[in-house]
Scaffold this motif. Structure first.
Motif, PDB file in Angstrom:
ATOM      1  N   MET A   1     -46.350  -1.979 -47.807  1.00  0.00           N
ATOM      2  CA  MET A   1     -46.945  -0.887 -48.007  1.00  0.00           C
ATOM      3  C   MET A   1     -47.726  -0.870 -47.898  1.00  0.00           C
ATOM      4  O   MET A   1     -48.390   0.163 -47.131  1.00  0.00           O
ATOM      5  N   ALA A   2     -48.956  -1.495 -48.123  1.00  0.00           N
ATOM      6  CA  ALA A   2     -50.260  -1.531 -47.859  1.00  0.00           C
ATOM      7  C   ALA A   2     -50.284  -1.641 -46.346  1.00  0.00           C
ATOM      8  O   ALA A   2     -51.620  -0.843 -46.283  1.00  0.00           O
ATOM      9  N   LYS A   3     -49.734  -2.356 -45.592  1.00  0.00           N
ATOM     10  CA  LYS A   3     -49.914  -2.143 -43.785  1.00  0.00           C
ATOM     11  C   LYS A   3     -49.657  -0.685 -43.448  1.00  0.00           C
ATOM     12  O   LYS A   3     -50.932  -0.390 -42.227  1.00  0.00           O
ATOM     13  N   TRP A   4     -48.428  -0.281 -43.717  1.00  0.00           N
ATOM     14  CA  TRP A   4     -48.460   0.703 -43.806  1.00  0.00           C
ATOM     15  C   TRP A   4     -49.502   2.355 -44.332  1.00  0.00           C
ATOM     16  O   TRP A   4     -49.378   3.023 -43.308  1.00  0.00           O
ATOM     17  N   ALA A   5     -49.915   1.743 -45.155  1.00  0.00           N
ATOM     18  CA  ALA A   5     -50.845   2.674 -45.452  1.00  0.00           C
ATOM     19  C   ALA A   5     -52.040   2.434 -44.421  1.00  0.00           C
ATOM     20  O   ALA A   5     -53.275   3.202 -43.999  1.00  0.00           O
ATOM     21  N   GLU A   6     -53.117   1.263 -44.282  1.00  0.00           N
ATOM     22  CA  GLU A   6     -54.297   0.570 -43.511  1.00  0.00           C
ATOM     23  C   GLU A   6     -53.990   1.937 -42.607  1.00  0.00           C
ATOM     24  O   GLU A   6     -54.774   2.403 -41.806  1.00  0.00           O
ATOM     25  N   GLU A   7     -52.353   1.512 -41.449  1.00  0.00           N
ATOM     26  CA  GLU A   7     -52.407   2.414 -40.438  1.00  0.00           C
ATOM     27  C   GLU A   7     -52.181   3.277 -40.171  1.00  0.00           C
ATOM     28  O   GLU A   7     -53.148   4.145 -39.769  1.00  0.00           O
ATOM     29  N   ALA A   8     -51.915   4.353 -41.720  1.00  0.00           N
ATOM     30  CA  ALA A   8     -51.972   5.778 -41.510  1.00  0.00           C
ATOM     31  C   ALA A   8     -53.842   5.914 -41.707  1.00  0.00           C
ATOM     32  O   ALA A   8     -53.645   7.174 -41.435  1.00  0.00           O
ATOM     33  N   GLY A   9     -54.058   5.507 -42.712  1.00  0.00           N
ATOM     34  CA  GLY A   9     -55.289   5.751 -42.888  1.00  0.00           C
ATOM     35  C   GLY A   9     -56.761   5.872 -41.832  1.00  0.00           C
ATOM     36  O   GLY A   9     -57.288   5.628 -41.065  1.00  0.00           O
ATOM     37  N   LYS A  10     -56.096   4.609 -40.829  1.00  0.00           N
ATOM     38  CA  LYS A  10     -56.770   4.832 -39.502  1.00  0.00           C
ATOM     39  C   LYS A  10     -56.955   6.095 -38.686  1.00  0.00           C
ATOM     40  O   LYS A  10     -57.379   6.500 -38.363  1.00  0.00           O
ATOM     41  N   GLU A  11     -54.940   6.169 -38.413  1.00  0.00           N
ATOM     42  CA  GLU A  11     -54.803   7.609 -37.944  1.00  0.00           C
ATOM     43  C   GLU A  11     -55.984   8.656 -37.797  1.00  0.00           C
ATOM     44  O   GLU A  11     -56.273   9.611 -37.583  1.00  0.00           O
ATOM     45  N   ALA A  12     -56.238   8.839 -39.415  1.00  0.00           N
ATOM     46  CA  ALA A  12     -56.758   9.428 -39.974  1.00  0.00           C
ATOM     47  C   ALA A  12     -58.393   9.717 -40.275  1.00  0.00           C
ATOM     48  O   ALA A  12     -59.364  10.443 -41.310  1.00  0.00           O
ATOM     49  N   GLY A  13     -58.742   8.192 -39.830  1.00  0.00           N
ATOM     50  CA  GLY A  13     -59.901   8.288 -39.539  1.00  0.00           C
ATOM     51  C   GLY A  13     -61.147   8.060 -40.698  1.00  0.00           C
ATOM     52  O   GLY A  13     -62.154   7.529 -40.356  1.00  0.00           O
ATOM     53  N   ALA A  14     -60.444   6.507 -41.443  1.00  0.00           N
ATOM     54  CA  ALA A  14     -60.819   6.207 -42.620  1.00  0.00           C
ATOM     55  C   ALA A  14     -61.633   5.020 -42.063  1.00  0.00           C
ATOM     56  O   ALA A  14     -60.751   4.211 -41.146  1.00  0.00           O
ATOM     57  N   GLU A  15     -62.738   4.735 -42.707  1.00  0.00           N
ATOM     58  CA  GLU A  15     -62.405   3.250 -42.774  1.00  0.00           C
ATOM     59  C   GLU A  15     -61.249   2.417 -44.041  1.00  0.00           C
ATOM     60  O   GLU A  15     -62.364   2.311 -44.667  1.00  0.00           O
ATOM     61  N   VAL A  16     -61.257   1.363 -43.712  1.00  0.00           N
ATOM     62  CA  VAL A  16     -60.042   1.024 -44.155  1.00  0.00           C
ATOM     63  C   VAL A  16     -60.064  -0.834 -44.120  1.00  0.00           C
ATOM     64  O   VAL A  16     -60.146  -1.161 -43.444  1.00  0.00           O
ATOM     65  N   LYS A  17     -60.324  -0.717 -45.305  1.00  0.00           N
ATOM     66  CA  LYS A  17     -60.313  -2.818 -46.286  1.00  0.00           C
ATOM     67  C   LYS A  17     -58.971  -2.583 -47.220  1.00  0.00           C
ATOM     68  O   LYS A  17     -58.533  -1.927 -47.987  1.00  0.00           O
ATOM     69  N   VAL A  18     -58.385  -3.666 -46.501  1.00  0.00           N
ATOM     70  CA  VAL A  18     -57.406  -3.980 -47.445  1.00  0.00           C
ATOM     71  C   VAL A  18     -57.476  -5.115 -47.716  1.00  0.00           C
ATOM     72  O   VAL A  18     -57.674  -6.340 -47.358  1.00  0.00           O
ATOM     73  N   ARG A  19     -56.613  -5.404 -49.252  1.00  0.00           N
ATOM     74  CA  ARG A  19     -57.510  -6.100 -50.236  1.00  0.00           C
ATOM     75  C   ARG A  19     -56.211  -6.854 -51.472  1.00  0.00           C
ATOM     76  O   ARG A  19     -55.880  -5.571 -52.254  1.00  0.00           O
ATOM     77  N   LYS A  20     -55.525  -7.891 -51.114  1.00  0.00           N
ATOM     78  CA  LYS A  20     -54.695  -7.923 -51.929  1.00  0.00           C
ATOM     79  C   LYS A  20     -55.647  -8.941 -53.601  1.00  0.00           C
ATOM     80  O   LYS A  20     -56.423  -9.286 -53.975  1.00  0.00           O
ATOM     81  N   VAL A  21     -54.494  -8.272 -55.520  1.00  0.00           N
ATOM     82  CA  VAL A  21     -55.323  -9.125 -56.070  1.00  0.00           C
ATOM     83  C   VAL A  21     -55.545  -9.924 -56.781  1.00  0.00           C
ATOM     84  O   VAL A  21     -54.076 -10.557 -55.997  1.00  0.00           O
ATOM     85  N   GLN A  22     -56.446 -11.096 -57.683  1.00  0.00           N
ATOM     86  CA  GLN A  22     -55.842 -12.700 -57.318  1.00  0.00           C
ATOM     87  C   GLN A  22     -54.716 -12.273 -58.097  1.00  0.00           C
ATOM     88  O   GLN A  22     -54.265 -12.306 -58.654  1.00  0.00           O
ATOM     89  N   GLU A  23     -54.282 -13.966 -57.390  1.00  0.00           N
ATOM     90  CA  GLU A  23     -52.400 -14.399 -58.054  1.00  0.00           C
ATOM     91  C   GLU A  23     -53.055 -15.178 -59.739  1.00  0.00           C
ATOM     92  O   GLU A  23     -54.091 -15.791 -59.547  1.00  0.00           O
ATOM     93  N   LEU A  24     -52.346 -14.875 -59.941  1.00  0.00           N
ATOM     94  CA  LEU A  24     -52.330 -15.441 -61.673  1.00  0.00           C
ATOM     95  C   LEU A  24     -51.364 -16.596 -61.995  1.00  0.00           C
ATOM     96  O   LEU A  24     -51.220 -17.395 -62.779  1.00  0.00           O
ATOM     97  N   ALA A  25     -49.981 -16.404 -61.044  1.00  0.00           N
ATOM     98  CA  ALA A  25     -48.950 -17.652 -61.237  1.00  0.00           C
ATOM     99  C   ALA A  25     -49.699 -18.815 -61.045  1.00  0.00           C
ATOM    100  O   ALA A  25     -49.637 -18.900 -59.885  1.00  0.00           O
ATOM    101  N   PRO A  26     -48.383 -19.534 -61.436  1.00  0.00           N
ATOM    102  CA  PRO A  26     -48.756 -21.033 -61.485  1.00  0.00           C
ATOM    103  C   PRO A  26     -48.789 -21.464 -59.631  1.00  0.00           C
ATOM    104  O   PRO A  26     -47.578 -20.721 -59.697  1.00  0.00           O
ATOM    105  N   LYS A  27     -48.909 -21.965 -59.038  1.00  0.00           N
ATOM    106  CA  LYS A  27     -48.741 -22.745 -57.600  1.00  0.00           C
ATOM    107  C   LYS A  27     -46.685 -23.337 -58.254  1.00  0.00           C
ATOM    108  O   LYS A  27     -46.574 -23.082 -56.767  1.00  0.00           O
ATOM    109  N   GLU A  28     -46.847 -24.093 -59.215  1.00  0.00           N
ATOM    110  CA  GLU A  28     -44.888 -24.283 -59.095  1.00  0.00           C
ATOM    111  C   GLU A  28     -44.061 -23.354 -58.841  1.00  0.00           C
ATOM    112  O   GLU A  28     -43.458 -23.146 -58.350  1.00  0.00           O
TER     113      GLU A  28
END
Lengths: 199, 199, 199, 199
Positions: free
Chosen positions: D18-45
């Motif tokens: 969904m973030a990727k689709w939004a990125e595409e739409a944002g660029k089409e609308a002429g925005a400067e776009v940054k996509v960022r994930k938030v820090q994971e909290l779950a343990p590796k296991e």
């Protein structure tokens, strides 16, 4: 005998105090009570840099950390947390989110629950935070037991029908005596739970 | 020039007072302002039996009743209502629900909105009522402009980030001076609306 | 024997159908059941101009209108209403708001409650409407009994943990069979209420 | 040029898509776009034990982790997260909660925001999660720009007026094409932000 788990998150001590008041009320109502803090997520430096936070962490170092076993054990759960931007704190959210294992095996259904909150502004999310708890707990299949206006004393403690809520000033002092509200809410939770778990 | 409609429901005068403060702030901010009350639903006997209600109905008899035309006319709408069981009053709900005609033709999209509330208990639904407004207004396609903590004065007026909210005692007196909060919220609504409607 | 009041608002018949399903489930679970519609607020012309609305009004003309007596009589109340802009319909809001007399004498405390909704879009306020019910009912001092995921069948009926919710198409047809969800929710409400009212 | 930050949390890939689709739409609308994930909290296991989760973590290892700088940089922020018990995921809550520094210096005021969600059940918290975002963001002093029903295409994508929301089946497949909803919501956010930041 009703098994009551009081699960709280407290940075600088407000919700710990509320949990202690609830513990007292729970015992008076004849429940077996466990008080549990949720796991802290903040880095050590953040805590160290805030004297009130550091003090509370030290004072509550012997309070056991809440686990899924505590949730499974309990008939009734009373949650208490500081408001963070109108929702319950991320430390608490992390705790709730990680109960997926219990959820998947149906072990959360019919838990009776109630919630409390605190904030630094009078209308700083006290209502919204408690409501966000209940929305989450509906996913558990929990039975929600808010205080409403079930006791006249609630009109003197801020009259939050969703749950007891504290406003604390810059120095961390309660601006109002809400212990009676905590007590009424806890005892009501126990009384109704007693009926629900009766054979 | 921003067209601001202030649409309120007030039984005993609290929200009418808030609407008047908002009107003053709106004019100071250079908006064209209409103040409108929503249609009463209560039977005459209910009103007659409550002196404060009766008095307010008489004092506000010249305030025009809100209509779809007012909604359509407005760029910005500020809503104000007493809390009824944690939601905005049924009189207001009836008004919003009956804007389906405007909704169907897309005439509600991009209205800028903000909301205020009042209750008799400090935590008696002030937050929840305003949030229930915003949920409804999202269906309209409105742009929601709550005050947040955008001005330091808000920390002295109860600090409700969703909107100005009043607590009134048994005699209908405000327990706190919230006029500055009403003013900040209204002016912020106007300032942002100005930008949105600019060619 | 649990006394169950099913109180609904239905313009074109969806929530009436849900109320009927609930009635059937309530009786199967051994409850004494009353089905009540809330007072209509819409003018006659609005109803006449919509064939589906007119038809439903005619078909349900013998369903008694809900009153405070019904609320006072009930141990358990199941509410059902169409969504209107993300909240329960104004007709229902008016009904709830006017229970202030029962509220003032404490007659609403400990009612067990659950709620259902419907909308024309899949995510058109089904969740938000039910949550708005619960917020209001917390002011009553009610005990909230949402279905959660307490029965596997709920995963096949849309999985709304707050309450059964219907999506209806332009012709008023249910897009999914939600009768099992209505049934599970109603029976759960009865079972838990049984325990709460037991001597 | 509008600066758009798309901040998401995704365990198994839905909200990343969904973030990727939004990125595409944002660029089409002429925005400067940054996509960022938030820090994971779950343990590796936990991650390692779930193939879909592990796969997504690997595939998105080059997506930068969201920081306060990204929030401060942005004019507009689009949030996207999986539902966890009717609220936004704890990883996201942790991210929002830790923006207290920006909050204290007033740097969050007037950010324009919008939010999206996903769940495994059709009514599994899609609405409630987005609304919980907005409640939090009101504390920031943000301007909330939900899609409403501002474009006819939204009636074909589930019709969630609060924000685009996905339902994914057990295998992680979208049950409906919601890309048009993501696109409309993103472009609307950009268009209105453009006006707000114009000199």
């Amino acid at each position: 005998m009703v098994k009551l788990a009081i699960i709280y998150y407290s940075a600088t001590g407000t919700n710990y105090q509320m949990a202690k008041w609830a513990e007292e009320a729970g015992k008076e109502a004849g429940a077996e009570v466990k008080v549990r803090k949720v796991q802290e997520l903040a880095p050590k430096e953040a805590i160290e840099s805030n004297p009130a936070w550091k003090k509370n962490v030290e004072e509550t170092k012997d309070v056991p950390v809440a686990s899924s076993d505590d949730v499974e054990w309990a008939d009734a759960i009373l949650f208490s947390t500081a408001t963070r931007f109108g929702g319950y704190a991320s430390q608490m959210k992390q705790f709730l989110d990680t109960q997926g294992g219990l959820w998947a095996k149906g072990a959360l259904v019919n838990k009776t629950v109630s919630a409390m909150s605190s904030a630094q502004n009078e209308h700083g999310g006290q209502e919204a935070s408690i409501l966000s708890f209940y929305t989450s707990l509906m996913h558990w299949g929990a039975i929600i037991i808010p205080p409403g206006y079930s006791d006249p004393v609630l009109f003197t403690t801020g009259g939050n029908p969703y749950g007891a809520s504290a406003t604390v000033d810059q120095d961390g002092n309660f601006t109002k005596d809400i212990q009676p509200a905590v007590s009424v809410q806890t005892k009501r939770l126990i009384e109704i739970t007693k009926k629900i778990i009766a054979k």
